[in-house]
Design an enzyme around this catalytic site. Structure first.
Site, PDB file in Angstrom:
ATOM      1  N   LYS A  89       0.892   4.109  -2.823  1.00  0.00           N
ATOM      2  CA  LYS A  89       0.521   5.493  -2.502  1.00  0.00           C
ATOM      3  C   LYS A  89       1.669   6.463  -2.802  1.00  0.00           C
ATOM      4  CE  LYS A  89      -3.754   5.045  -1.142  1.00  0.00           C
ATOM      5  NZ  LYS A  89      -4.793   5.360  -2.144  1.00  0.00           N
ATOM      6  N   TYR A 104       0.832  -1.214   0.000  1.00  0.00           N
ATOM      7  CA  TYR A 104       0.000   0.000   0.000  1.00  0.00           C
ATOM      8  C   TYR A 104       0.865   1.261   0.000  1.00  0.00           C
ATOM      9  CZ  TYR A 104      -3.840   3.031   1.770  1.00  0.00           C
ATOM     10  OH  TYR A 104      -4.790   4.010   1.958  1.00  0.00           O
TER      11      TYR A 104
HETATM   12  P1  NAP Z   1     -13.290   2.199   1.635  1.00  0.00           P
HETATM   13  O1  NAP Z   1     -14.316   2.617   2.640  1.00  0.00           O
HETATM   14  O2  NAP Z   1     -12.738   0.822   1.718  1.00  0.00           O
HETATM   15  O3  NAP Z   1     -13.884   2.476   0.171  1.00  0.00           O
HETATM   16  C1  NAP Z   1     -13.144   2.175  -0.977  1.00  0.00           C
HETATM   17  C2  NAP Z   1     -14.095   1.904  -2.105  1.00  0.00           C
HETATM   18  O4  NAP Z   1     -13.316   1.565  -3.274  1.00  0.00           O
HETATM   19  C3  NAP Z   1     -15.022   0.716  -1.827  1.00  0.00           C
HETATM   20  O5  NAP Z   1     -16.365   1.071  -2.079  1.00  0.00           O
HETATM   21  C4  NAP Z   1     -14.516  -0.350  -2.777  1.00  0.00           C
HETATM   22  O6  NAP Z   1     -15.505  -1.224  -3.265  1.00  0.00           O
HETATM   23  C5  NAP Z   1     -13.982   0.509  -3.928  1.00  0.00           C
HETATM   24  N1  NAP Z   1     -13.111  -0.271  -4.789  1.00  0.00           N
HETATM   25  C6  NAP Z   1     -12.187  -1.202  -4.442  1.00  0.00           C
HETATM   26  N2  NAP Z   1     -11.622  -1.748  -5.516  1.00  0.00           N
HETATM   27  C7  NAP Z   1     -12.203  -1.153  -6.599  1.00  0.00           C
HETATM   28  C8  NAP Z   1     -12.052  -1.327  -8.004  1.00  0.00           C
HETATM   29  N3  NAP Z   1     -11.180  -2.204  -8.515  1.00  0.00           N
HETATM   30  N4  NAP Z   1     -12.814  -0.567  -8.831  1.00  0.00           N
HETATM   31  C9  NAP Z   1     -13.719   0.311  -8.333  1.00  0.00           C
HETATM   32  N5  NAP Z   1     -13.909   0.504  -7.001  1.00  0.00           N
HETATM   33  C10 NAP Z   1     -13.159  -0.229  -6.142  1.00  0.00           C
HETATM   34  O7  NAP Z   1     -12.025   3.162   1.665  1.00  0.00           O
HETATM   35  P2  NAP Z   1     -11.850   4.691   2.157  1.00  0.00           P
HETATM   36  O8  NAP Z   1     -11.334   4.647   3.527  1.00  0.00           O
HETATM   37  O9  NAP Z   1     -13.043   5.473   1.821  1.00  0.00           O
HETATM   38  O10 NAP Z   1     -10.610   5.126   1.242  1.00  0.00           O
HETATM   39  C11 NAP Z   1     -10.763   5.811  -0.001  1.00  0.00           C
HETATM   40  C12 NAP Z   1      -9.383   6.136  -0.554  1.00  0.00           C
HETATM   41  O11 NAP Z   1      -8.653   6.909   0.403  1.00  0.00           O
HETATM   42  C13 NAP Z   1      -8.536   4.903  -0.839  1.00  0.00           C
HETATM   43  O12 NAP Z   1      -7.739   5.120  -1.968  1.00  0.00           O
HETATM   44  C14 NAP Z   1      -7.666   4.812   0.399  1.00  0.00           C
HETATM   45  O13 NAP Z   1      -6.490   4.104   0.150  1.00  0.00           O
HETATM   46  C15 NAP Z   1      -7.437   6.277   0.709  1.00  0.00           C
HETATM   47  N6  NAP Z   1      -7.084   6.555   2.099  1.00  0.00           N
HETATM   48  C16 NAP Z   1      -7.925   6.243   3.139  1.00  0.00           C
HETATM   49  C17 NAP Z   1      -7.529   6.530   4.448  1.00  0.00           C
HETATM   50  C18 NAP Z   1      -8.410   6.239   5.626  1.00  0.00           C
HETATM   51  O14 NAP Z   1      -7.969   6.487   6.767  1.00  0.00           O
HETATM   52  N7  NAP Z   1      -9.619   5.752   5.481  1.00  0.00           N
HETATM   53  C19 NAP Z   1      -6.279   7.106   4.692  1.00  0.00           C
HETATM   54  C20 NAP Z   1      -5.453   7.395   3.619  1.00  0.00           C
HETATM   55  C21 NAP Z   1      -5.860   7.127   2.317  1.00  0.00           C
HETATM   56  P3  NAP Z   1     -15.863  -2.602  -2.483  1.00  0.00           P
HETATM   57  O15 NAP Z   1     -16.442  -2.180  -1.196  1.00  0.00           O
HETATM   58  O16 NAP Z   1     -16.861  -3.266  -3.377  1.00  0.00           O
HETATM   59  O17 NAP Z   1     -14.572  -3.340  -2.333  1.00  0.00           O
END
Ligand code: NAP
Length: 252
Positions: free
Chosen positions: A157, A153
């Site tokens: 990133k 990851y």
């Molecule tokens: P999340 O709640 O897990 O949501 C991610 C979404 O992406 C899910 O709906 C997932 O679908 C979808 N997804 C996964 N694989 C995909 C694909 N191949 N094509 C289309 N959609 C896909 O994550 P989040 O926390 O909102 O994070 C959003 C972004 O921010 C990510 O890039 C993550 O790495 C980044 N981020 C998050 C945090 C944090 O603290 N939460 C911190 C830093 C960065 P499914 O549910 O069907 O798998």
């Protein structure tokens, strides 16, 4: 600038940060494509947007599938209008220490974050350069700076940061900006999954994280949505190639 609302695609928008960004861009007046793996889940967010007076299309698409990306972007052009705003937010985690990490877990993470952002951007940039306007926002992370258990990851990133800077250099002359947001701890199903994996109740997990964050709280999807809203705005045209950490405190 035309008065026609911009069409924005937000990937991974069925929940979490992506849903927050989609709702915010719709409230800002954009026509929003809620894109995620499961179209029925996208429709729930799209319906909320429409009920709040916005315009939204639900689009089921795997961002790592070249043919699906091509078909979906063509559908967006046909049904909503050429996309000139793209937020590459779809993401997954497959955490493990390096000695236990499988090749499948390495490749799965690369496929969604890097291959997915590349395919979506390549498909959308044509429409941005044609319009002489574009805004690309890529979701990086504080994990790009290194995080135990996340070699896959953090590499993805960090890779997105180089991708962002190069897009800014290549596309700037067409009126297209590219920036990355590096969230810190944001309360979503992704961080809930991390808490579950290490066996800590989510409330304890967030409290422990908040104690280490200068503003003394964890983030919400709206914190990222607010930053994305700025970066895709008309007025942000001189901000490009930047990584903005949204983490409640400084990061280098
Ligand atoms: P999340 O709640 O897990 O949501 C991610 C979404 O992406 C899910 O709906 C997932 O679908 C979808 N997804 C996964 N694989 C995909 C694909 N191949 N094509 C289309 N959609 C896909 O994550 P989040 O926390 O909102 O994070 C959003 C972004 O921010 C990510 O890039 C993550 O790495 C980044 N981020 C998050 C945090 C944090 O603290 N939460 C911190 C830093 C960065 P499914 O549910 O069907 O798998």
């Amino acid at each position: 600038m035309s008065n026609e609302p911009r069409t924005a695609i937000v990937t991974g928008a069925a929940r979490g940060i992506g849903a927050g960004v989609a709702q915010r861009l719709a409230a800002d007046g954009m026509k929003v494509v809620v894109l995620d793996l499961d179209e029925a889940a996208c429709e729930l967010v799209a319906k909320e947007i429409r009920e709040a007076g916005g315009t939204a299309l639900a689009a089921g698409c795997d961002v790592s599938d070249e043919a699906a990306v091509k078909t979906t972007v063509a559908r967006v052009v046909e049904e909503v209008g050429a996309p000139t705003v793209l937020v590459n937010n779809a993401g997954i985690i497959r955490d493990n220490l390096i000695f236990k990490m499988t090749l499948e877990d390495w490749e799965a993470v690369m496929a969604v974050h890097l291959r997915g952002s590349f395919l979506m951007t390549r498909a959308c940039q044509t429409h941005m350069t044609e319009a002489g306007f574009g805004r690309i926002v890529n979701l990086s992370s504080v994990s790009a700076l290194g995080n135990r258990g996340q070699t896959n990851y953090s590499a993805a990133k960090a890779g997105l940061q180089g991708f962002t800077k190069t897009l800014a250099i290549e596309l700037g002359k067409f009126g297209v900006t590219a920036n990355a947001i590096g969230p810190g701890f944001i309360e979503t199903e992704m961080t809930q999954a991390t808490a579950a994996r290490i066996g800590v109740p989510f409330s304890d997990f967030t409290a422990m994280a908040a104690a280490e964050i200068p503003v003394q709280r964890t983030g919400k999807p709206e914190d990222i949505a607010h930053t994305a809203s700025f970066l895709v705005s008309e007025g942000a045209g001189f901000v490009s190639g930047q990584v903005i950490y949204v983490a409640g405190g400084p990061r280098d």
